[in-house]
Design a protein around this motif. Sequence first.
Motif, PDB file in Angstrom:
ATOM      1  N   HIS A 193      -5.584   7.767   1.735  1.00 39.13           N
ATOM      2  CA  HIS A 193      -5.918   9.056   1.114  1.00 39.13           C
ATOM      3  C   HIS A 193      -5.880  10.194   2.141  1.00 39.13           C
ATOM      4  CE1 HIS A 193      -6.783   7.844  -2.974  1.00 39.13           C
ATOM      5  NE2 HIS A 193      -7.375   6.759  -2.490  1.00 39.13           N
ATOM      6  N   ARG A 194      -6.345   9.925   3.350  1.00 34.90           N
ATOM      7  CA  ARG A 194      -6.299  10.935   4.408  1.00 34.90           C
ATOM      8  C   ARG A 194      -4.853  11.289   4.749  1.00 34.90           C
ATOM      9  NH1 ARG A 194      -5.539  10.605   9.600  1.00 34.90           N
ATOM     10  NH2 ARG A 194      -5.865   8.377   9.742  1.00 34.90           N
ATOM     11  N   LEU A 195      -3.989  10.273   4.868  1.00 38.35           N
ATOM     12  CA  LEU A 195      -2.583  10.517   5.203  1.00 38.35           C
ATOM     13  C   LEU A 195      -1.863  11.283   4.092  1.00 38.35           C
ATOM     14  CD1 LEU A 195      -1.725   7.074   6.824  1.00 38.35           C
ATOM     15  CD2 LEU A 195      -1.938   9.284   7.999  1.00 38.35           C
ATOM     16  N   ILE A 196      -2.180  10.969   2.848  1.00 35.61           N
ATOM     17  CA  ILE A 196      -1.583  11.700   1.721  1.00 35.61           C
ATOM     18  C   ILE A 196      -1.943  13.177   1.827  1.00 35.61           C
ATOM     19  CG2 ILE A 196      -1.636  12.024  -0.790  1.00 35.61           C
ATOM     20  CD1 ILE A 196      -2.115   8.911  -0.940  1.00 35.61           C
ATOM     21  N   GLY A 197      -3.215  13.458   2.073  1.00 36.01           N
ATOM     22  CA  GLY A 197      -3.651  14.850   2.195  1.00 36.01           C
ATOM     23  C   GLY A 197      -2.991  15.588   3.345  1.00 36.01           C
ATOM     24  N   LEU A 198      -2.773  14.893   4.448  1.00 38.27           N
ATOM     25  CA  LEU A 198      -2.183  15.527   5.626  1.00 38.27           C
ATOM     26  C   LEU A 198      -0.667  15.695   5.537  1.00 38.27           C
ATOM     27  CD1 LEU A 198      -4.146  13.717   8.489  1.00 38.27           C
ATOM     28  CD2 LEU A 198      -4.249  16.155   7.917  1.00 38.27           C
ATOM     29  N   TYR A 199       0.034  14.664   5.056  1.00 39.92           N
ATOM     30  CA  TYR A 199       1.496  14.649   5.168  1.00 39.92           C
ATOM     31  C   TYR A 199       2.250  14.655   3.839  1.00 39.92           C
ATOM     32  CZ  TYR A 199       0.061  13.502   9.857  1.00 39.92           C
ATOM     33  OH  TYR A 199      -0.549  13.538  11.089  1.00 39.92           O
ATOM     34  N   ARG A 214       0.337  14.385  -4.172  1.00 38.85           N
ATOM     35  CA  ARG A 214      -1.001  13.778  -4.249  1.00 38.85           C
ATOM     36  C   ARG A 214      -1.126  12.725  -5.345  1.00 38.85           C
ATOM     37  NH1 ARG A 214      -4.873  15.849  -0.923  1.00 38.85           N
ATOM     38  NH2 ARG A 214      -4.513  17.957  -0.231  1.00 38.85           N
ATOM     39  N   ARG A 215      -0.552  12.955  -6.489  1.00 40.49           N
ATOM     40  CA  ARG A 215      -0.660  11.974  -7.574  1.00 40.49           C
ATOM     41  C   ARG A 215       0.321  10.818  -7.389  1.00 40.49           C
ATOM     42  NH1 ARG A 215      -3.652  13.896 -12.075  1.00 40.49           N
ATOM     43  NH2 ARG A 215      -3.957  16.145 -11.981  1.00 40.49           N
ATOM     44  N   ALA A 216       1.551  11.134  -7.057  1.00 38.52           N
ATOM     45  CA  ALA A 216       2.597  10.113  -6.949  1.00 38.52           C
ATOM     46  C   ALA A 216       2.365   9.155  -5.788  1.00 38.52           C
ATOM     47  CB  ALA A 216       3.963  10.780  -6.798  1.00 38.52           C
ATOM     48  N   ALA A 217       1.726   9.611  -4.713  1.00 39.63           N
ATOM     49  CA  ALA A 217       1.579   8.784  -3.509  1.00 39.63           C
ATOM     50  C   ALA A 217       0.332   7.910  -3.503  1.00 39.63           C
ATOM     51  CB  ALA A 217       1.588   9.674  -2.274  1.00 39.63           C
ATOM     52  N   GLU A 264       4.892   3.177   3.963  1.00 35.81           N
ATOM     53  CA  GLU A 264       4.734   2.495   2.666  1.00 35.81           C
ATOM     54  C   GLU A 264       4.313   3.478   1.576  1.00 35.81           C
ATOM     55  OE1 GLU A 264       6.136  -0.250   2.556  1.00 35.81           O
ATOM     56  OE2 GLU A 264       6.159  -0.626   4.715  1.00 35.81           O
ATOM     57  N   LEU A 265       3.485   4.457   1.888  1.00 35.06           N
ATOM     58  CA  LEU A 265       3.112   5.481   0.902  1.00 35.06           C
ATOM     59  C   LEU A 265       4.335   6.267   0.453  1.00 35.06           C
ATOM     60  CD1 LEU A 265      -0.163   6.787   2.577  1.00 35.06           C
ATOM     61  CD2 LEU A 265      -0.016   5.563   0.383  1.00 35.06           C
ATOM     62  N   ALA A 266       5.240   6.543   1.386  1.00 35.55           N
ATOM     63  CA  ALA A 266       6.466   7.276   1.035  1.00 35.55           C
ATOM     64  C   ALA A 266       7.307   6.482   0.039  1.00 35.55           C
ATOM     65  CB  ALA A 266       7.267   7.593   2.297  1.00 35.55           C
ATOM     66  N   HIS A 267       7.219   5.168   0.081  1.00 38.02           N
ATOM     67  CA  HIS A 267       7.955   4.340  -0.893  1.00 38.02           C
ATOM     68  C   HIS A 267       7.424   4.511  -2.321  1.00 38.02           C
ATOM     69  CE1 HIS A 267      10.904   2.289   1.445  1.00 38.02           C
ATOM     70  NE2 HIS A 267      10.025   1.752   2.265  1.00 38.02           N
ATOM     71  N   LEU A 268       6.185   4.948  -2.461  1.00 43.08           N
ATOM     72  CA  LEU A 268       5.666   5.215  -3.803  1.00 43.08           C
ATOM     73  C   LEU A 268       6.327   6.459  -4.398  1.00 43.08           C
ATOM     74  CD1 LEU A 268       1.867   4.511  -3.225  1.00 43.08           C
ATOM     75  CD2 LEU A 268       3.540   3.046  -4.403  1.00 43.08           C
ATOM     76  N   ILE A 269       6.863   7.321  -3.540  1.00 48.24           N
ATOM     77  CA  ILE A 269       7.540   8.543  -3.972  1.00 48.24           C
ATOM     78  C   ILE A 269       9.047   8.317  -4.053  1.00 48.24           C
ATOM     79  CG2 ILE A 269       7.939  10.980  -3.392  1.00 48.24           C
ATOM     80  CD1 ILE A 269       5.246  10.674  -1.702  1.00 48.24           C
ATOM     81  N   VAL A 270       9.599   7.694  -3.015  1.00 52.58           N
ATOM     82  CA  VAL A 270      11.035   7.410  -2.927  1.00 52.58           C
ATOM     83  C   VAL A 270      11.177   5.922  -2.588  1.00 52.58           C
ATOM     84  CG1 VAL A 270      13.212   7.963  -1.792  1.00 52.58           C
ATOM     85  CG2 VAL A 270      11.473   9.745  -2.070  1.00 52.58           C
ATOM     86  N   PRO A 271      11.553   5.077  -3.557  1.00 54.39           N
ATOM     87  CA  PRO A 271      11.598   3.629  -3.309  1.00 54.39           C
ATOM     88  C   PRO A 271      12.606   3.172  -2.250  1.00 54.39           C
ATOM     89  CG  PRO A 271      11.556   4.086  -5.658  1.00 54.39           C
ATOM     90  CD  PRO A 271      11.770   5.397  -4.962  1.00 54.39           C
TER      91      PRO A 271
END
Length: 176
Positions: free
Chosen positions: A73-79, A84-87, A133-140
């Motif tokens: 959650h911290r990384l989503i907020g920063l980068y 916010r929803r997709a990641a 890995e969080l970026a994969h939730l946005i772009v597989p």
Amino acid sequence: MAGARKPVVEVRRSQRRRRTVSAYRDGERVVVLIPDQFSRAEETEWVDRMLARLAAREDRPARSDAELLQRAHRLIGLYLPEHRRAAVPASVRWVTNQNGRWGSCTPADRTIRLSHRLQDMPDWVIDYVLLHELAHLIVPSHNASFWALVCRYPKAERARGYLEGIASVAGGPLTD
């Protein structure tokens, strides 16, 4: 730890080593790698220092799955603030069955798994793998859009190099 036995220490001197000192456990023994030109006093100093570092690392509590989710959650907020929803993952957890990769993501069920081998690595390396890995939730896929998201992390290149070095020492390619 009162009464704890001092481990058997094997010191290996290297003519190729100039300044760096490292240590690792090999069963019950600790192997300390030092430059060949070190004096006996420097050797003693560095053996003590490296034993203290190993003990501190081993005494550190294991990182939890809950901590991983907070970190995500911290990384989503920063980068990834505009995502916010997709990641947001459904779960993030440590696993012991990933020997060929550092992390994995299943976008279909929004789960992320990180190899337990990362647990003793620096926070900035764990953050890199988790952000990957969080970026994969946005772009597989690993396309240009994906890498643009991952490269928002200021230490991305450094972390990749660190992981490549660990993989090289381990004797095989480990992937993101």
